[in-house]
Design a protein around this motif. Structure first.
Motif, PDB file in Angstrom:
ATOM      1  N   THR A  30     -14.566 -54.494 -19.498  1.00 28.70           N
ATOM      2  CA  THR A  30     -13.203 -55.697 -20.725  1.00 28.70           C
ATOM      3  C   THR A  30     -13.033 -56.863 -20.484  1.00 28.70           C
ATOM      4  OG1 THR A  30     -12.959 -53.138 -20.850  1.00 28.70           O
ATOM      5  CG2 THR A  30     -11.590 -54.451 -21.776  1.00 28.70           C
ATOM      6  N   LEU A  31     -12.898 -57.037 -18.826  1.00 30.75           N
ATOM      7  CA  LEU A  31     -12.578 -58.342 -18.186  1.00 30.75           C
ATOM      8  C   LEU A  31     -13.639 -58.951 -19.015  1.00 30.75           C
ATOM      9  CD1 LEU A  31     -10.639 -59.940 -16.618  1.00 30.75           C
ATOM     10  CD2 LEU A  31     -11.480 -58.778 -14.877  1.00 30.75           C
ATOM     11  N   LEU A  32     -14.806 -59.060 -18.617  1.00 32.15           N
ATOM     12  CA  LEU A  32     -15.925 -60.212 -18.877  1.00 32.15           C
ATOM     13  C   LEU A  32     -15.909 -60.620 -20.643  1.00 32.15           C
ATOM     14  CD1 LEU A  32     -18.469 -60.855 -17.347  1.00 32.15           C
ATOM     15  CD2 LEU A  32     -19.828 -59.631 -18.857  1.00 32.15           C
ATOM     16  N   ARG A  33     -15.906 -59.000 -20.980  1.00 28.10           N
ATOM     17  CA  ARG A  33     -16.124 -59.802 -22.588  1.00 28.10           C
ATOM     18  C   ARG A  33     -14.224 -60.144 -23.120  1.00 28.10           C
ATOM     19  NH1 ARG A  33     -18.750 -55.905 -25.483  1.00 28.10           N
ATOM     20  NH2 ARG A  33     -17.468 -56.443 -27.706  1.00 28.10           N
ATOM     21  N   LEU A  34     -13.637 -60.352 -22.170  1.00 29.28           N
ATOM     22  CA  LEU A  34     -12.368 -61.453 -22.952  1.00 29.28           C
ATOM     23  C   LEU A  34     -12.775 -62.755 -22.290  1.00 29.28           C
ATOM     24  CD1 LEU A  34      -9.438 -59.457 -20.803  1.00 29.28           C
ATOM     25  CD2 LEU A  34      -9.849 -59.659 -23.732  1.00 29.28           C
ATOM     26  N   VAL A  35     -13.103 -62.842 -21.386  1.00 28.30           N
ATOM     27  CA  VAL A  35     -13.719 -63.778 -20.973  1.00 28.30           C
ATOM     28  C   VAL A  35     -15.246 -64.869 -21.727  1.00 28.30           C
ATOM     29  CG1 VAL A  35     -14.702 -65.509 -19.156  1.00 28.30           C
ATOM     30  CG2 VAL A  35     -13.554 -63.720 -18.459  1.00 28.30           C
ATOM     31  N   ALA A  36     -15.384 -63.683 -22.299  1.00 30.39           N
ATOM     32  CA  ALA A  36     -16.696 -64.226 -23.749  1.00 30.39           C
ATOM     33  C   ALA A  36     -16.237 -64.948 -24.931  1.00 30.39           C
ATOM     34  CB  ALA A  36     -17.801 -63.017 -23.333  1.00 30.39           C
ATOM     35  N   GLY A  37     -14.494 -63.806 -24.657  1.00 29.77           N
ATOM     36  CA  GLY A  37     -14.471 -64.489 -26.669  1.00 29.77           C
ATOM     37  C   GLY A  37     -15.077 -62.816 -27.481  1.00 29.77           C
ATOM     38  N   LEU A  38     -15.587 -62.141 -26.838  1.00 32.48           N
ATOM     39  CA  LEU A  38     -16.333 -60.935 -27.660  1.00 32.48           C
ATOM     40  C   LEU A  38     -14.846 -59.661 -28.033  1.00 32.48           C
ATOM     41  CD1 LEU A  38     -19.301 -59.984 -25.951  1.00 32.48           C
ATOM     42  CD2 LEU A  38     -19.422 -60.573 -28.032  1.00 32.48           C
ATOM     43  N   ALA A  39     -13.804 -59.949 -27.034  1.00 32.81           N
ATOM     44  CA  ALA A  39     -12.765 -59.367 -27.392  1.00 32.81           C
ATOM     45  C   ALA A  39     -11.532 -60.044 -27.664  1.00 32.81           C
ATOM     46  CB  ALA A  39     -12.275 -57.856 -26.326  1.00 32.81           C
ATOM     47  N   ARG A  40     -10.586 -59.860 -27.216  1.00 34.80           N
ATOM     48  CA  ARG A  40      -9.481 -60.344 -27.480  1.00 34.80           C
ATOM     49  C   ARG A  40      -8.664 -59.765 -26.728  1.00 34.80           C
ATOM     50  NH1 ARG A  40      -6.646 -65.422 -30.686  1.00 34.80           N
ATOM     51  NH2 ARG A  40      -4.638 -64.345 -29.900  1.00 34.80           N
ATOM     52  N   PRO A  41      -7.957 -60.956 -25.707  1.00 36.95           N
ATOM     53  CA  PRO A  41      -6.791 -60.194 -24.965  1.00 36.95           C
ATOM     54  C   PRO A  41      -5.335 -59.936 -25.702  1.00 36.95           C
ATOM     55  CG  PRO A  41      -6.467 -62.673 -24.751  1.00 36.95           C
ATOM     56  CD  PRO A  41      -7.624 -62.220 -25.371  1.00 36.95           C
TER      57      PRO A  41
END
Lengths: 272, 342, 268
Positions: free
Chosen positions: B46-57
């Motif tokens: 999840t943390l990685l996806r937040l950095v990638a922009g695949l998920a929004r914090p």
């Protein structure tokens, strides 16, 4: 992700709109029409009380049930056989067994006429053997043969697909534990195919309940439910009863498929 | 290509209300490789996806690339290179098509694109695979193509989600070495997710150990291994022997004898030691019986019973005693050490 | 591989062959009857003729043209409506998506005669719609749409399209670029199988069409029923032959496409 959701909704919207306009709305109209006759809502009750409609419903359910069980037995054996053995000519045999897939009911009816109609081969053979011409195409027996003809191909395909997914190790395991041929079938093969048989059986049943083309081709005096609906609508101009009967028929087939799907957890749908 | 990354109060809650990541602060320096290590479901992906922009914090969270707030930028505009766990190579394109995909999207002219693809393939030493279909590649080849594809667009940061997990053990070892060399030579800011502590310690300049949606400790591999700040970090990274006994007169008394314990308050205690902090020593003060011996090639791992309440794991490079033999153990200075708080 | 003279194998082979004979026999009879000068006297005695086929085209050419037209129009409509739905359903795995899928499949679970009747009751009195061929088109789209959606959806899910799309996004591809370069190419086996299915089903649809059609909009299967009821057996057979010539290549292609879509290994 709100934007995403909106985009996805936009992709589904046209199909949903189409469905509402040409499926949901018509069904509601039909339900209303069913209650619009002289008897009002009681029309739905008439179906369950009136001897003629009740007999037709019973006959249709009985026919569909018999067709389903017979099809499952025939297609189950043939499907497992084809899935389990590799031999020259297997492809051709499979192609033959699945050829009538997607033949419309009318054509199936015509096939039954060619088999058992007034000029049919069964009659000719029977005449040569016994001196009496055997003609059963235009009766419930003809309809039974027609529905078998229609249901076997797709059920064979379903069974084959499921049988090929069965882990052969299970069967080998059972054999290594000393189980004989029939024990293996009963303890391993049948449980493994349960889902597929249930799904295929439900489709078979629902299709046989609602199928219309075969009966229409064979004769107008076979009073299975779809034929009664057609007669009430066209000849009798009894639109309220036709609508009510259609609604009940639709509810039955839908319920059978829904129950089978819940039980089998597979995608189940009838084509008919 | 060296972009520092900062996360401020980045949490993530699924649509169904389950919290995948507590609000978290994290910074990765320019050119640094950070390993996110933890068991499955700890929130590392999840943390990685937040950095990638695949998920929004969740609201309040903020992602900064090079000091610039990119929280509102979707992944396609963040200029990240990403290597997915199953590689996600496009089956409708060949290897060169996959590697050149990002350049095509960026409308790089065909001539330059071909040159850059060739350069990438050469860097990953897969030139001969350029026109291969991706379903004809081995696991290791797929991994290289995925890396080449991610790096071809010259991303600001490289994000890797379990990049080596899908490979078999020997290949994993080999590619780990290659990946380490690549990350050093490119000096690209990189974050990679792994559940394999060996991988995290070997590849990460720093390691963030995660549990249950939060970071338990961030530090150099050395710090993580030798100075774990929580009991979870201590037990998740490496093998840890937990010894239950009593401290009295500077000695840690155990069922099979005692070990020195300086600077530990007297009374019942649970102390810890790594397998390599114990050694077989005929003059040792702790005795036990060998329950099992596992030959690992360069060393032998011994399980010693009777010394403490729980079996102790010890490793030795010398000729190993056989199961059933009684051995004596001695400890390195500073061992056993008190456990960090739970 | 078991030995072929195993009695169980032989029994199975005989059984399967008998079933195959039951299914294929009438088709052969029908084809022969369609080119027999006089079926009553038999093909050997009366000889082969193409006259019945000629009569079929004289009598029923418009039904064949209309059915082909409706099948193509149904295909276009199901592509436009169904492919986006499959894509959306694959991307939104939630309760709402399952519900939408369920709703879409409903028309297949209800007999055509019921759906046809409902359509007439709801829309039969609206302007010229009832006598226009698009009235039948609507019914066919309703009935075939689920097949397009399911066939496409299955391939999209098997291709792990959401993961591929994330990869494309990470490389900078926006929605349209992704749809064209990644989604469509990787969903194409499912779209192809679905398309063949839709055309096959539309060409053969009778249960609903019998109610929906008017004398101006008679389709091939309705024409077949008409010929079976009111023409000589030879004409019915010849007409069936025409239908089979259209249908069987579609079925063969469908089998091939479905194998390809599911990635099933080619059977020896």
């Amino acid at each position: 992700m709100g934007n995403d959701r909106l985009a996805l909704a936009a992709l589904v919207a046209p199909a949903i709109a189409f469905l509402i306009a040409f499926f949901v709305f018509p069904l509601l109209m039909m339900a209303r029409t069913g209650a619009s006759g002289p008897d009002g809502l009681a029309t739905y009750l008439t179906i369950l009380v009136d001897a003629r409609y009740l007999a037709s419903l019973g006959k249709t359910v009985l026919l569909a049930g018999t067709v389903t069980l017979t099809t499952l037995a025939i297609a189950g054996v043939a499907g497992v056989f084809l899935a389990r053995h590799r031999f020259p000519g297997r492809r051709v045999l499979t192609a033959f067994l699945t050829l009538p897939l997607a033949f419309p009911g009318v054509v199936v009816g015509f096939m039954v006429i060619l088999l058992a109609g007034r000029q049919g081969v069964v009659g000719t053979i029977a005449e040569a053997l016994t001196g009496e011409r055997l003609v059963f195409a235009y009766s419930l027996a003809g309809l039974f043969v027609g529905y078998l003809y229609f249901s076997i191909p797709r059920t064979v395909l379903t069974v084959m697909a499921a049988a090929e997914k069965l882990d052969p190790a299970l069967e080998e395991g059972a054999r290594s534990l000393g189980a004989g041929r029939w024990r293996v079938v009963r303890d391993v093969v049948l449980p493994g195919l349960e889902g597929a048989l249930l799904a295929a059986g439900a489709i078979c049943f629902a299709t046989a309940m609602g199928a219309f083309g075969t009966a229409f081709t064979l004769a107008t005096q076979i009073d299975v439910l779809p034929m009664v609906i057609y007669a009430e609508f066209t000849v009798g101009a009894n639109i309220a009863v036709a609508a009510a009967l259609s609604f009940v028929l639709g509810a039955i087939t839908w319920a059978v498929l829904a129950i089978a799907r819940t039980a089998a957890g597979a995608n189940v749908a009838a084509a008919g | 290509m060296t972009t520092p990354i900062r996360l401020q109060a980045c949490g993530f809650t699924h649509a169904d209300g389950t919290c995948a990541l507590q609000p978290t602060d994290l910074s990765v320096e320019a050119g640094e490789t950070l390993a996110l290590l933890g068991p499955s479901g700890c929130g590392k992906t999840t943390l990685l996806r937040l950095v990638a922009g695949l998920a929004r914090p969740d609201p309040g969270g903020c992602v900064l690339f090079d000091g610039r707030d990119v929280t509102d930028l979707p992944v396609e505009r963040r200029n990240v290179g990403m290597v997915f766990q199953s590689y996600a190579l496009f089956p409708n394109l060949d290897v060169a098509g996959n590697v050149g995909y990002g350049l095509k999207i960026r409308r790089v002219p065909p001539g330059e694109r071909a040159a850059r693809v060739a350069r990438m393939l050469a860097m990953m030493r897969i030139q001969e695979l350029a026109h291969r279909r991706v379903d004809q590649l081995s696991g290791g080849q797929k991994q290289r193509v995925a890396l080449a594809r991610a790096l071809a667009v010259e991303p600001a940061v490289l994000l890797l989600d379990e990049p080596l997990t899908a490979l078999d053990a020997k290949l994993r070892e080999q590619l780990r070495v290659e990946l380490a060399g690549l990350l050093r030579s490119l000096r690209i800011t990189a974050i990679f997710v792994t559940h394999d502590q060996g991988e995290a310690l070997a590849l990460g300049d720093r390691v963030a150990v995660m549990r249950a949606g939060r970071i338990e400790q961030v530090g150099s591999p050395h710090e993580i291994y030798h100075r774990p700040r929580t009991r979870f970090v201590a037990s998740f990274v490496g093998i840890l022997n937990l010894l239950e006994g009593e401290v009295a007169d500077g000695l840690f008394r155990l069922p099979g004898g005692s070990l020195p314990a300086s600077g530990v308050a007297p009374g019942p205690a649970v102390l810890a030691c790594r397998p390599e902090q114990l050694r077989l020593d005929p003059s040792g003060t702790l005795a036990g019986r060998i329950a099992a011996a596992f030959f690992l090639g360069d060393r032998t791992r011994l399980v010693v019973e009777g010394a403490a309440a729980q079996p102790i794991v010890v490793e030795t490079v010398a000729a190993a005693p056989r199961p059933g033999e009684v051995v004596r153990l001695a400890a390195e200075p500073g061992c056993p050490w008190p456990l960090p708080p739970a | 591989m078991r030995p072929h003279f195993d009695p169980g194998f032989l029994a199975g082979l005989v059984f399967a062959s008998l079933v195959a004979f039951f299914l294929v026999g009438p088709v052969i009879l029908s084809v022969l009857a369609g080119v027999t000068a006089n079926y009553q006297r038999g093909i050997l005695e009366s000889g082969i003729t193409l006259a019945w086929l000629g009569r079929v085209f004289e009598l029923y050419a418009p039904t064949i043209a209309l059915s082909l037209g409706i099948a193509l129009a149904t295909l276009v409509a199901t592509l436009l409506l169904g492919v986006p739905v499959a894509y959306a359903l694959a991307k939104a795995p939630g309760r709402l998506a399952r519900l939408a899928e369920e709703a879409l499949v409903m028309p297949v679970a209800i007999p055509g005669i019921a759906t046809g009747l409902a359509l007439i009751l709801a829309w039969g009195a609206v302007g010229e719609f009832r006598t226009h061929w698009t009235f039948i088109l609507v019914g066919h789209v309703l009935f075939t749409l689920p097949f397009m959606v399911r066939s496409t959806l299955a391939v999209i899910l098997a291709a792990k399209l959401p993961a591929l799309e994330e990869a494309a996004r990470s490389l900078g591809a926006g929605f349209l670029a992704r749809f064209v370069t990644i989604v469509l190419p990787n969903a194409s086996p499912g779209i192809l199988a679905g398309s063949l299915m839709v055309v096959t089903l539309s060409l053969g649809e009778f249960n609903m069409t019998l109610l929906l059609h008017t004398p101006f909009t008679m389709t091939l299967p309705v024409g077949l029923a008409d010929s079976y009821a009111s023409m000589r057996l030879e004409i019915g057979s010849a007409y069936t032959l025409v239908f089979l010539v259209l249908l069987i290549p579609l079925l063969v292609a469908l089998q091939w496409a479905a194998d390809r879509a599911t990635g099933a290994p080619r059977r020896p």
